[in-house]
Design a protein around this motif. Structure first.
Motif, PDB file in Angstrom:
ATOM      1  N   ALA A  47       0.779  10.953 -14.240  1.00  0.00           N
ATOM      2  CA  ALA A  47       0.196  10.402 -13.021  1.00  0.00           C
ATOM      3  C   ALA A  47      -0.362   9.031 -13.361  1.00  0.00           C
ATOM      4  N   LEU A  48      -0.638   8.247 -12.335  1.00  0.00           N
ATOM      5  CA  LEU A  48      -1.180   6.904 -12.536  1.00  0.00           C
ATOM      6  C   LEU A  48      -2.242   6.654 -11.485  1.00  0.00           C
ATOM      7  N   HIS A  49      -3.382   6.097 -11.897  1.00  0.00           N
ATOM      8  CA  HIS A  49      -4.381   5.697 -10.909  1.00  0.00           C
ATOM      9  C   HIS A  49      -4.962   4.341 -11.280  1.00  0.00           C
ATOM     10  N   GLY A  63     -17.915   4.922  -3.590  1.00  0.00           N
ATOM     11  CA  GLY A  63     -17.720   4.884  -2.147  1.00  0.00           C
ATOM     12  C   GLY A  63     -16.381   4.363  -1.695  1.00  0.00           C
ATOM     13  N   GLY A  64     -15.428   4.229  -2.603  1.00  0.00           N
ATOM     14  CA  GLY A  64     -14.130   3.685  -2.250  1.00  0.00           C
ATOM     15  C   GLY A  64     -13.219   4.689  -1.578  1.00  0.00           C
ATOM     16  N   VAL A  65     -12.016   4.217  -1.245  1.00  0.00           N
ATOM     17  CA  VAL A  65     -11.016   5.013  -0.529  1.00  0.00           C
ATOM     18  C   VAL A  65      -9.796   5.189  -1.427  1.00  0.00           C
ATOM     19  N   VAL A  66      -9.344   6.426  -1.574  1.00  0.00           N
ATOM     20  CA  VAL A  66      -8.138   6.720  -2.340  1.00  0.00           C
ATOM     21  C   VAL A  66      -6.937   6.779  -1.404  1.00  0.00           C
ATOM     22  N   LEU A  67      -5.868   6.085  -1.787  1.00  0.00           N
ATOM     23  CA  LEU A  67      -4.559   6.256  -1.161  1.00  0.00           C
ATOM     24  C   LEU A  67      -3.699   7.003  -2.176  1.00  0.00           C
ATOM     25  N   SER A  68      -3.176   8.158  -1.786  1.00  0.00           N
ATOM     26  CA  SER A  68      -2.519   9.028  -2.756  1.00  0.00           C
ATOM     27  C   SER A  68      -1.126   9.444  -2.304  1.00  0.00           C
ATOM     28  N   ALA A  69      -0.192   9.432  -3.275  1.00  0.00           N
ATOM     29  CA  ALA A  69       1.186   9.869  -3.028  1.00  0.00           C
ATOM     30  C   ALA A  69       1.707  10.568  -4.277  1.00  0.00           C
ATOM     31  N   HIS A  70       2.656  11.462  -4.095  1.00  0.00           N
ATOM     32  CA  HIS A  70       3.315  12.059  -5.259  1.00  0.00           C
ATOM     33  C   HIS A  70       4.637  11.338  -5.521  1.00  0.00           C
ATOM     34  N   ALA A  94      -8.087  -9.898  -0.836  1.00  0.00           N
ATOM     35  CA  ALA A  94      -9.189  -9.624   0.093  1.00  0.00           C
ATOM     36  C   ALA A  94     -10.518  -9.549  -0.651  1.00  0.00           C
ATOM     37  N   ASP A  95     -11.557  -9.859   0.065  1.00  0.00           N
ATOM     38  CA  ASP A  95     -12.907  -9.732  -0.482  1.00  0.00           C
ATOM     39  C   ASP A  95     -13.419  -8.333  -0.144  1.00  0.00           C
ATOM     40  N   LEU A  96     -12.874  -7.341  -0.850  1.00  0.00           N
ATOM     41  CA  LEU A  96     -13.217  -5.956  -0.557  1.00  0.00           C
ATOM     42  C   LEU A  96     -14.681  -5.679  -0.882  1.00  0.00           C
ATOM     43  N   LYS A  97     -15.351  -5.027   0.041  1.00  0.00           N
ATOM     44  CA  LYS A  97     -16.733  -4.616  -0.204  1.00  0.00           C
ATOM     45  C   LYS A  97     -16.796  -3.231  -0.840  1.00  0.00           C
ATOM     46  N   ARG A  98     -15.723  -2.449  -0.639  1.00  0.00           N
ATOM     47  CA  ARG A  98     -15.565  -1.159  -1.290  1.00  0.00           C
ATOM     48  C   ARG A  98     -14.163  -1.120  -1.892  1.00  0.00           C
ATOM     49  N   PRO A  99     -13.989  -0.436  -3.014  1.00  0.00           N
ATOM     50  CA  PRO A  99     -12.681  -0.459  -3.673  1.00  0.00           C
ATOM     51  C   PRO A  99     -11.643   0.418  -2.983  1.00  0.00           C
ATOM     52  N   ILE A 100     -10.389   0.083  -3.247  1.00  0.00           N
ATOM     53  CA  ILE A 100      -9.254   0.929  -2.888  1.00  0.00           C
ATOM     54  C   ILE A 100      -8.682   1.490  -4.184  1.00  0.00           C
ATOM     55  N   HIS A 101      -8.609   2.796  -4.259  1.00  0.00           N
ATOM     56  CA  HIS A 101      -8.033   3.466  -5.425  1.00  0.00           C
ATOM     57  C   HIS A 101      -6.606   3.886  -5.079  1.00  0.00           C
ATOM     58  N   LEU A 102      -5.668   3.608  -5.956  1.00  0.00           N
ATOM     59  CA  LEU A 102      -4.293   4.052  -5.788  1.00  0.00           C
ATOM     60  C   LEU A 102      -4.037   5.209  -6.740  1.00  0.00           C
ATOM     61  N   ALA A 103      -3.388   6.252  -6.236  1.00  0.00           N
ATOM     62  CA  ALA A 103      -3.129   7.442  -7.048  1.00  0.00           C
ATOM     63  C   ALA A 103      -1.693   7.900  -6.843  1.00  0.00           C
ATOM     64  N   LEU A 104      -0.964   8.026  -7.951  1.00  0.00           N
ATOM     65  CA  LEU A 104       0.420   8.499  -7.931  1.00  0.00           C
ATOM     66  C   LEU A 104       0.503   9.724  -8.832  1.00  0.00           C
ATOM     67  N   SER A 105       0.853  10.871  -8.279  1.00  0.00           N
ATOM     68  CA  SER A 105       0.860  12.120  -9.033  1.00  0.00           C
ATOM     69  C   SER A 105       2.287  12.544  -9.370  1.00  0.00           C
ATOM     70  N   PRO A 131     -14.794   7.486  -5.821  1.00  0.00           N
ATOM     71  CA  PRO A 131     -14.441   7.285  -4.412  1.00  0.00           C
ATOM     72  C   PRO A 131     -15.068   8.371  -3.552  1.00  0.00           C
ATOM     73  N   SER A 132     -15.191   8.075  -2.273  1.00  0.00           N
ATOM     74  CA  SER A 132     -15.799   9.046  -1.362  1.00  0.00           C
ATOM     75  C   SER A 132     -14.788   9.690  -0.431  1.00  0.00           C
ATOM     76  N   THR A 133     -13.662   9.021  -0.199  1.00  0.00           N
ATOM     77  CA  THR A 133     -12.683   9.526   0.754  1.00  0.00           C
ATOM     78  C   THR A 133     -11.283   9.423   0.165  1.00  0.00           C
ATOM     79  N   ALA A 134     -10.392  10.278   0.659  1.00  0.00           N
ATOM     80  CA  ALA A 134      -9.005  10.272   0.197  1.00  0.00           C
ATOM     81  C   ALA A 134      -8.069  10.427   1.380  1.00  0.00           C
TER      82      ALA A 134
END
Length: 393
Positions: free
Chosen positions: A61-63, A72-79, A129-140, A164-167
């Motif tokens: 996997a890769l993140h 408090g960031g947001v995860v975007l996740s895909a397999h 972008a000037d992100l105020k909260r991070p975006i996490h990328l997740a590949l499983s 992160p807080s949300t996915a």
């Protein structure tokens, strides 16, 4: 891990999808070539990423975290894995993206490299972008064989950096916000009997016959669930199913069988648990199957092995992921599904989670799998709005 790369700085979502589809990441083989590609692509944009290998070292996997290193960031996740193409009637090369009549054909276009392409194609915009909260990328990896790769990836992600807080898990939902799905479990039941010539039936213990009794019990429970179902529940069907899809046993027609095994697929409502159903199954076997078997021979036995368990996604009251996804999509409908995803695994670890991604689940696992171009475009707009939202927080 950070690498130097000559990879182009930007790829459109379509071009990225073409690159991802070209990797034949069927669950039975390694996905490391795709992971290396994603890793190099991220490194080309100055983004460090972390691999999380399986026990064999042949899959990973890769993140990665883009933006400020804060909680408090947001995860975007895909397999990254896809189902096999063998035995399917494809009219084109399944591992070459092909566009025709507004559709993009190829294995994984819908399930779920379309969302992975959106994640990676959006990286340049995330970086700028000037992100105020991070975006996490997740590949499983190994989602298609029991959601095996996500748990170690999530645990590593949570222990490796900001939490992160949300996915948002981008399984195909036609960009609708899915707030709940059933749990999925696979149980392997093995029955060991006592073999004799069929003319001496009373001296033997038929593994096949006793397995059949257990399968019938499972089927009876499903019918009971159907008859007592709450039809207002937003699932189709709105009840737990206990289904036996594979069974094998016996050696000859005139031999009382010594061995039989089957696999049952349990799709449970979010307020039910696999432990509950396994305990009921074990109680039935202990009270109604084993005593009669062991009266003939003490070596007779029944064992249950849990092959896989994918937890349900439970609807959340005022869930942060749902609120965010509805803001990004404009979808305010109530949507729940019966297929399983990795969303429940994120939720079990304390993240607010939903499912929202491009394409229709009707195309998943099908020959000539495709995603509509309009769905990919809707996904691009979704990612752009997410970047803008996290830049304004």
């Amino acid at each position: 891990m950070t690498r130097k790369t000559d990879m182009p700085e930007t790829l459109t979502a379509r071009d990225m999808l073409a690159r991802l589809v070209a990797f034949p990441t069927v669950s039975s083989v390694s996905n490391l070539d795709l992971i290396s590609f994603a890793e190099d692509y991220l490194a080309g944009h100055g983004i460090a990423s972390t691999r999380v290998y399986d026990d064999t070292g042949t899959k990973a996997a890769l993140h990665a975290c883009i933006g400020p290193r804060i909680d408090g960031g947001v995860v975007l996740s895909a397999h990254t894995d896809v189902v096999p193409v063998e035995g399917q009637d494809w009219s084109r090369d399944p591992f070459t993206l092909h566009e025709e009549n507004g559709r993009l054909y190829g294995r994984g276009t819908c399930d779920m490299k379309g969302f992975a392409a959106l994640m990676l194609a959006g990286v340049p915009g995330m970086v700028k972008a000037d992100l105020k909260r991070p975006i996490h990328l997740a590949l499983s990896y190994d989602e298609e064989v029991g959601c095996l790769g996500a748990p170690p990836m999530i645990d590593n992600m949570l222990g490796d950096g900001p939490r992160p807080s949300t996915a948002i898990i981008g399984e195909p939902s036609m960009m609708k916000v899915i707030t709940g799905h059933k749990g999925t479990s696979l149980l392997k039941v093995t029955v060991r009997g006592h073999s004799v010539h069929s003319s001496q039936w009373d001296r033997g213990v038929s593994a096949v016959a006793n397995a059949a009794r257990i399968v019938a019990w499972l089927d009876d429970r499903t019918r009971e669930n159907r008859d007592s179902a709450d039809r207002s529940l937003p699932f189709d069907p709105p009840f737990t199913t206990l289904h036996c899809g594979m069974i094998k046993g016996g050696t000859a027609a005139n031999i009382v069988s010594k061995h039989c095994e089957f696999v049952t697929d349990i799709r449970s409502l979010p307020d039910e648990t696999i432990d509950m159903w396994q305990e009921r199954l074990e109680r039935y076997i202990g009270e109604h199957i084993l005593p009669e078997m062991k009266r003939v021979t003490p070596e007779a036995d029944v064992t249950i092995e849990r092959l896989a368990h994918v937890p349900p996604l439970r609807p959340e009251d005022d869930g942060a992921a749902e609120t965010l996804a509805r803001r990004l999509t404009g979808d305010n409908g109530e949507h729940m599904v019966v297929y399983g995803t990795e969303a429940g695994q994120f939720q079990e670890r304390g993240l607010s989670a939903i499912v929202c991604g491009p394409g229709s689940i009707d195309q998943a696992h099908q020959p000539d799998e495709y995603i509509d171009v309009t769905q990919l475009q809707a996904g691009e707009a979704f990612v752009s709005r997410l970047i803008a939202t996290l830049g304004n927080d």
